[in-house]
Scaffold this motif. Structure first.
Motif, PDB file in Angstrom:
ATOM      1  N   HIS A   1       0.924  -1.155   0.026  1.00 30.77           N
ATOM      2  CA  HIS A   1      -0.170   0.051   0.066  1.00 30.77           C
ATOM      3  C   HIS A   1       0.969   1.491   0.178  1.00 30.77           C
ATOM      4  CE1 HIS A   1      -3.731  -2.086   0.368  1.00 30.77           C
ATOM      5  NE2 HIS A   1      -3.150  -2.824   1.253  1.00 30.77           N
ATOM      6  N   LEU A   2       2.138   1.251   0.558  1.00 26.54           N
ATOM      7  CA  LEU A   2       2.948   2.233   0.477  1.00 26.54           C
ATOM      8  C   LEU A   2       4.124   2.113  -0.553  1.00 26.54           C
ATOM      9  CD1 LEU A   2       3.941   1.805   4.282  1.00 26.54           C
ATOM     10  CD2 LEU A   2       2.368   3.560   3.104  1.00 26.54           C
ATOM     11  N   THR A   3       4.563   1.134  -0.920  1.00 27.84           N
ATOM     12  CA  THR A   3       5.679   1.176  -1.956  1.00 27.84           C
ATOM     13  C   THR A   3       5.427  -0.164  -2.747  1.00 27.84           C
ATOM     14  OG1 THR A   3       8.056   0.784  -2.010  1.00 27.84           O
ATOM     15  CG2 THR A   3       7.018  -0.507  -0.103  1.00 27.84           C
ATOM     16  N   ASP A   4       6.417  -0.118  -3.786  1.00 28.20           N
ATOM     17  CA  ASP A   4       6.306  -1.223  -4.943  1.00 28.20           C
ATOM     18  C   ASP A   4       7.307  -1.937  -4.802  1.00 28.20           C
ATOM     19  OD1 ASP A   4       4.257  -0.351  -6.460  1.00 28.20           O
ATOM     20  OD2 ASP A   4       5.443   1.209  -7.472  1.00 28.20           O
ATOM     21  N   VAL A   5       8.447  -1.643  -3.980  1.00 25.79           N
ATOM     22  CA  VAL A   5       9.710  -2.441  -3.731  1.00 25.79           C
ATOM     23  C   VAL A   5      10.102  -2.369  -2.170  1.00 25.79           C
ATOM     24  CG1 VAL A   5      11.992  -2.770  -4.441  1.00 25.79           C
ATOM     25  CG2 VAL A   5      10.342  -1.995  -6.067  1.00 25.79           C
TER      26      VAL A   5
END
Length: 98
Positions: free
Chosen positions: A12-16
């Motif tokens: 929900h915050l980051t792709d990685v």
């Protein structure tokens, strides 16, 4: 955690999402969009910074790894005494396609 709910919530915050412990870095890129050598069937990467190829990857991606230096984690071949997590936040453009 149970069923990976905690780890999955980081998307929900980051792709990685990534974490560092000792001389090891673990990165997850389920879309196979950002981390070299990743594919959707195998979306995680373990990097050993004690090895030359691991240090080379760290040196080639300063925008990813330099923020960890704030916590004393320079990944120059020395072991980091602890564990730290990095959740690079998406830009508005990245959020639209993520």
């Amino acid at each position: 955690g149970r069923f990976g709910v905690g780890v999955n919530s980081t998307y929900h915050l980051t792709d990685v999402p990534m974490f560092v412990s000792g001389s090891k870095v673990v990165m997850f890129d389920p879309q196979a969009s950002f981390v070299p050598g990743i594919n959707p069937a195998n979306p995680g990467k373990l990097i050993d910074c004690a090895k030359t190829n691991g240090r080379s990857l760290v040196e080639s991606l300063p925008n990813v790894f330099d923020p960890l230096k704030v916590f004393g984690c320079d990944l120059s071949g020395k072991e980091f005494n602890g564990t730290t997590f990095r959740f690079a936040l998406r830009t508005e453009e990245q959020a639209e396609v993520s």
